[in-house]
Design a protein around this motif. Structure first.
Motif, PDB file in Angstrom:
ATOM      1  N   LEU A  11       0.828  -1.208   0.000  1.00 10.62           N
ATOM      2  CA  LEU A  11       0.000   0.000   0.000  1.00 10.62           C
ATOM      3  C   LEU A  11       0.859   1.254   0.000  1.00 10.62           C
ATOM      4  CD1 LEU A  11      -2.803   1.462   0.452  1.00 10.62           C
ATOM      5  CD2 LEU A  11      -2.290   1.289   2.890  1.00 10.62           C
ATOM      6  N   LEU A  12       1.814   1.330   0.911  1.00  7.84           N
ATOM      7  CA  LEU A  12       2.626   2.533   1.034  1.00  7.84           C
ATOM      8  C   LEU A  12       3.434   2.801  -0.232  1.00  7.84           C
ATOM      9  CD1 LEU A  12       3.932   2.127   4.705  1.00  7.84           C
ATOM     10  CD2 LEU A  12       2.050   3.565   3.886  1.00  7.84           C
ATOM     11  N   THR A  13       4.002   1.747  -0.800  1.00  3.29           N
ATOM     12  CA  THR A  13       4.791   1.919  -2.023  1.00  3.29           C
ATOM     13  C   THR A  13       3.916   2.386  -3.179  1.00  3.29           C
ATOM     14  OG1 THR A  13       6.327   0.188  -1.312  1.00  3.29           O
ATOM     15  CG2 THR A  13       6.342   0.769  -3.646  1.00  3.29           C
ATOM     16  N   ALA A  14       2.755   1.771  -3.329  1.00  5.48           N
ATOM     17  CA  ALA A  14       1.859   2.130  -4.436  1.00  5.48           C
ATOM     18  C   ALA A  14       1.294   3.536  -4.271  1.00  5.48           C
ATOM     19  CB  ALA A  14       0.730   1.106  -4.533  1.00  5.48           C
ATOM     20  N   VAL A  15       0.944   3.910  -3.050  1.00  8.04           N
ATOM     21  CA  VAL A  15       0.401   5.247  -2.792  1.00  8.04           C
ATOM     22  C   VAL A  15       1.401   6.330  -3.186  1.00  8.04           C
ATOM     23  CG1 VAL A  15      -0.037   6.847  -0.865  1.00  8.04           C
ATOM     24  CG2 VAL A  15      -1.365   4.758  -1.069  1.00  8.04           C
ATOM     25  N   ASN A  16       2.665   6.099  -2.884  1.00  6.77           N
ATOM     26  CA  ASN A  16       3.676   7.118  -3.161  1.00  6.77           C
ATOM     27  C   ASN A  16       3.934   7.311  -4.648  1.00  6.77           C
ATOM     28  OD1 ASN A  16       4.217   8.043  -0.568  1.00  6.77           O
ATOM     29  ND2 ASN A  16       5.658   6.384  -0.155  1.00  6.77           N
ATOM     30  N   GLN A  17       3.510   6.362  -5.465  1.00  7.14           N
ATOM     31  CA  GLN A  17       3.674   6.493  -6.909  1.00  7.14           C
ATOM     32  C   GLN A  17       2.366   6.854  -7.612  1.00  7.14           C
ATOM     33  OE1 GLN A  17       6.683   6.476  -8.356  1.00  7.14           O
ATOM     34  NE2 GLN A  17       7.455   6.231  -6.264  1.00  7.14           N
ATOM     35  N   SER A  18       1.333   7.108  -6.861  1.00  4.79           N
ATOM     36  CA  SER A  18       0.025   7.336  -7.483  1.00  4.79           C
ATOM     37  C   SER A  18      -0.716   8.495  -6.822  1.00  4.79           C
ATOM     38  CB  SER A  18      -0.802   6.048  -7.399  1.00  4.79           C
ATOM     39  OG  SER A  18      -0.912   5.599  -6.042  1.00  4.79           O
ATOM     40  N   PHE A  19      -1.391   8.223  -5.719  1.00  7.99           N
ATOM     41  CA  PHE A  19      -2.186   9.252  -5.064  1.00  7.99           C
ATOM     42  C   PHE A  19      -1.321  10.378  -4.498  1.00  7.99           C
ATOM     43  CE2 PHE A  19      -5.062   5.476  -4.473  1.00  7.99           C
ATOM     44  CZ  PHE A  19      -5.946   5.856  -5.457  1.00  7.99           C
ATOM     45  N   ASN A  20      -0.081  10.080  -4.183  1.00 10.50           N
ATOM     46  CA  ASN A  20       0.835  11.132  -3.740  1.00 10.50           C
ATOM     47  C   ASN A  20       1.512  11.831  -4.906  1.00 10.50           C
ATOM     48  OD1 ASN A  20       0.435  11.106  -1.022  1.00 10.50           O
ATOM     49  ND2 ASN A  20       2.243   9.900  -0.522  1.00 10.50           N
ATOM     50  N   ARG A  21       0.977  11.652  -6.087  1.00  9.72           N
ATOM     51  CA  ARG A  21       1.543  12.309  -7.268  1.00  9.72           C
ATOM     52  C   ARG A  21       0.471  13.084  -8.033  1.00  9.72           C
ATOM     53  NH1 ARG A  21       5.303  11.214  -4.760  1.00  9.72           N
ATOM     54  NH2 ARG A  21       7.206  10.085  -5.319  1.00  9.72           N
ATOM     55  N   ILE A  22      -0.613  13.445  -7.366  1.00 11.76           N
ATOM     56  CA  ILE A  22      -1.657  14.222  -8.043  1.00 11.76           C
ATOM     57  C   ILE A  22      -1.953  15.487  -7.248  1.00 11.76           C
ATOM     58  CG2 ILE A  22      -2.719  12.194  -9.098  1.00 11.76           C
ATOM     59  CD1 ILE A  22      -4.981  12.419  -7.008  1.00 11.76           C
ATOM     60  N   THR A  23      -2.399  16.509  -7.967  1.00  8.78           N
ATOM     61  CA  THR A  23      -2.861  17.733  -7.321  1.00  8.78           C
ATOM     62  C   THR A  23      -3.834  18.438  -8.255  1.00  8.78           C
ATOM     63  OG1 THR A  23      -2.224  19.810  -6.263  1.00  8.78           O
ATOM     64  CG2 THR A  23      -0.904  19.092  -8.161  1.00  8.78           C
ATOM     65  N   VAL A  24      -4.907  18.944  -7.696  1.00  6.22           N
ATOM     66  CA  VAL A  24      -5.845  19.773  -8.451  1.00  6.22           C
ATOM     67  C   VAL A  24      -5.685  21.219  -8.021  1.00  6.22           C
ATOM     68  CG1 VAL A  24      -8.300  20.335  -8.797  1.00  6.22           C
ATOM     69  CG2 VAL A  24      -7.515  17.959  -8.922  1.00  6.22           C
ATOM     70  N   ASP A  25      -5.716  21.448  -6.710  1.00  4.39           N
ATOM     71  CA  ASP A  25      -5.692  22.817  -6.202  1.00  4.39           C
ATOM     72  C   ASP A  25      -4.731  23.022  -5.041  1.00  4.39           C
ATOM     73  OD1 ASP A  25      -7.117  21.319  -4.354  1.00  4.39           O
ATOM     74  OD2 ASP A  25      -9.053  22.095  -5.024  1.00  4.39           O
ATOM     75  N   GLY A  26      -3.968  21.975  -4.690  1.00  6.98           N
ATOM     76  CA  GLY A  26      -2.993  22.115  -3.622  1.00  6.98           C
ATOM     77  C   GLY A  26      -3.554  21.978  -2.227  1.00  6.98           C
ATOM     78  N   ASP A  27      -4.860  21.704  -2.101  1.00 11.03           N
ATOM     79  CA  ASP A  27      -5.488  21.589  -0.794  1.00 11.03           C
ATOM     80  C   ASP A  27      -5.529  20.145  -0.324  1.00 11.03           C
ATOM     81  OD1 ASP A  27      -6.382  24.050   0.457  1.00 11.03           O
ATOM     82  OD2 ASP A  27      -7.565  24.371  -1.353  1.00 11.03           O
ATOM     83  N   THR A  28      -5.067  19.910   0.912  1.00  8.76           N
ATOM     84  CA  THR A  28      -5.113  18.579   1.510  1.00  8.76           C
ATOM     85  C   THR A  28      -6.364  18.465   2.365  1.00  8.76           C
ATOM     86  OG1 THR A  28      -2.720  18.316   1.515  1.00  8.76           O
ATOM     87  CG2 THR A  28      -3.954  16.976   3.071  1.00  8.76           C
ATOM     88  N   SER A  29      -7.231  17.549   2.041  1.00  5.46           N
ATOM     89  CA  SER A  29      -8.497  17.385   2.745  1.00  5.46           C
ATOM     90  C   SER A  29      -8.288  16.900   4.172  1.00  5.46           C
ATOM     91  CB  SER A  29      -9.374  16.385   1.991  1.00  5.46           C
ATOM     92  OG  SER A  29     -10.485  15.993   2.761  1.00  5.46           O
ATOM     93  N   THR A  30      -9.290  17.163   4.994  1.00  6.32           N
ATOM     94  CA  THR A  30      -9.311  16.657   6.370  1.00  6.32           C
ATOM     95  C   THR A  30      -9.705  15.195   6.439  1.00  6.32           C
ATOM     96  OG1 THR A  30     -11.592  17.438   6.541  1.00  6.32           O
ATOM     97  CG2 THR A  30      -9.862  18.916   7.343  1.00  6.32           C
ATOM     98  N   ASN A  31     -10.170  14.637   5.335  1.00  8.08           N
ATOM     99  CA  ASN A  31     -10.804  13.317   5.362  1.00  8.08           C
ATOM    100  C   ASN A  31     -10.146  12.268   4.490  1.00  8.08           C
ATOM    101  OD1 ASN A  31     -12.880  15.358   6.215  1.00  8.08           O
ATOM    102  ND2 ASN A  31     -14.099  13.520   6.499  1.00  8.08           N
ATOM    103  N   ASP A  32      -9.037  12.584   3.851  1.00  9.72           N
ATOM    104  CA  ASP A  32      -8.416  11.649   2.914  1.00  9.72           C
ATOM    105  C   ASP A  32      -8.169  10.273   3.530  1.00  9.72           C
ATOM    106  OD1 ASP A  32      -8.290  13.697   1.104  1.00  9.72           O
ATOM    107  OD2 ASP A  32      -6.159  14.091   1.359  1.00  9.72           O
ATOM    108  N   ALA A  33      -8.456   9.242   2.774  1.00  9.85           N
ATOM    109  CA  ALA A  33      -8.167   7.874   3.213  1.00  9.85           C
ATOM    110  C   ALA A  33      -8.064   6.965   2.004  1.00  9.85           C
ATOM    111  CB  ALA A  33      -9.261   7.361   4.149  1.00  9.85           C
ATOM    112  N   CYS A  34      -7.163   6.002   2.095  1.00 10.38           N
ATOM    113  CA  CYS A  34      -7.013   4.973   1.073  1.00 10.38           C
ATOM    114  C   CYS A  34      -6.913   3.631   1.787  1.00 10.38           C
ATOM    115  CB  CYS A  34      -5.766   5.229   0.237  1.00 10.38           C
ATOM    116  SG  CYS A  34      -5.444   3.958  -1.009  1.00 10.38           S
TER     117      CYS A  34
END
Length: 406
Positions: free
Chosen positions: A210-233
């Protein structure tokens, strides 16, 4: 409309996972807004959550429960984020967990809660509890598509993906859904993503995957630079594929599983950017030749978060000076503009820190009018690389967020 995003593909059922969705009237009538994901006994579950220090109540409760007991079910509501709600938010999240646990005949700690929507308003617990029987009545292994719709907020389309891999003589399935369109710079995972496999894999190896995959995917996107209070994977593994248990982070079996999880995560992450609020362009920012990957990422995100860069892309204006300026203010120690090159797709715009001799405004406009664009930046000072995905900034982004609470 989403940029290059096709309709939801067929989603394979994953043995040991059942999903039920209903319209509970949580915030708006007659729309799917409550989802239960039930895990078969023995399912291993791992998750990552937002790094926002003002995390939502369900994030706090889910973290606590995940450390206490193997999850029996996940409970997801839209409409209200249950963030910024103080002690009452924790009470409400736990009350919803207790209600579902009572109906499933399990402990409260075996329920993981997830919420998305308006910040600062309490959950309508009574409506959620009243909707639980509908979710449970609809539980089935083929409920992925309905769940993808049930977790949407400002998304315009549901997002999901399925893959199959062979581990030895066994076919292993992987299916996931995600939601997100705005307040996107996950800084750990995505807005909400739920992915399951029937692979047999130990908890420690699943977490590493999970950690390895997240760092190459969800941690590589941005729309507006805002980090939500509720993010979860969340990544679930039921083990029902009966493959030889993957118990180490090496070898062919782990490599295949990691590759499939990473591809699924990347597909879901990119679908979020393609469906970004008001987006008309899907933009890849690739930085090469940095001293370190962190330097490359710093440059990439500085470019991707620049309102001037993003609005230029919306206008199809090849104003490459905005990209150059963003690179110059990126928080990295070593930049040598005599070695800098910038390409828009295959068109070289800047070479050795100055306009390329063959560049013309017409060539730049031709690229900028395309719906999908690659910004390639070569720093020329090292061998590190990094790639992220982002969108443009349009009138509709402002309108959607201005009207969000109305």
């Amino acid at each position: 409309m989403p940029v290059g995003l096709r309709e939801l593909p067929p989603l394979d059922s994953v043995p040991g996972i059942r999903l039920g969705t209903t319209a509970a009237g949580i915030r708006k009538p007659d729309r799917p807004d409550l989802v239960v994901i039930e895990c078969a006994p023995g399912t291993n579950v791992t998750a990552v959550f937002t790094r926002n220090r003002f995390c939502a109540a369900p994030v706090t409760v889910a973290r606590d429960h995940l450390e206490t007991a193997p999850p029996r079910a996940l409970l997801i509501n839209t409409g209200f984020a249950n963030a910024g709600t103080g002690p009452f938010g924790l009470e409400d999240a736990r009350a919803c967990c207790a209600a579902l646990a009572g109906q499933l005949g399990c402990r409260t700690e075996e329920i993981l809660p997830f919420s998305t929507g308006i910040i600062g308003e309490r959950l309508p617990v009574s409506r959620i509890v009243a909707g639980l029987p509908g979710c449970l009545m609809n539980l089935n292994e083929n409920g992925w598509a309905e769940a993808a719709r049930g977790i949407m907020t400002t998304d315009t389309v549901p997002k999901g993906s399925s893959r199959k891999i062979n581990l030895g003589s066994q076919t292993v399935l992987l299916t996931g859904v995600a939601k997100g369109a705005g307040m996107i710079r996950p800084d750990m995972a995505t807005m909400l993503a739920f992915v399951a496999t029937d692979a047999a894999v130990t908890p420690a190896v699943l977490n590493s995957c999970l950690l390895t995959a997240v760092n190459q995917s969800f941690n590589r996107i941005t729309v507006d630079g805002d980090t939500s209070t509720n993010d979860a994977c969340v990544l679930m593994a039921t083990g029902l594929a009966r493959n030889s248990v993957i118990d180490r982070v090496e070898g062919e079996a782990y490599a295949k599983l990691l590759g499939s999880v990473t591809e699924t995560f990347i597909g879901l992450a990119q679908s979020i950017v393609r469906d970004a609020e008001g987006a008309t362009k899907f933009i890849t920012v690739e930085v090469r030749g940095g001293l370190t990957e962190s330097d490359c990422l710093a440059v990439a995100y500085t470019v991707a978060h620049s309102p001037l860069v993003k609005t230029a892309f919306f206008a199809s204006d090849p104003n490459w000076g905005r990209i150059l300026a963003a690179v110059g203010r990126a928080p990295v120690e070593r930049l040598d503009f005599s070695k800098l090159a910038i390409h828009l797709n295959d068109v070289c715009v800047v070479r050795q820190g100055a306009p390329d001799n063959d560049y013309t405004e017409a060539r730049g406009i031709a690229v900028m009018r395309l719906p999908e664009i690659l910004i390639r930046i070569d720093l020329g000072v090292g061998i590190a690389t990094a790639r992220i995905w982002t969108s443009d900034l349009s009138h509709d982004y402002v309108r959607i967020n201005a009207e969000y609470r109305s």
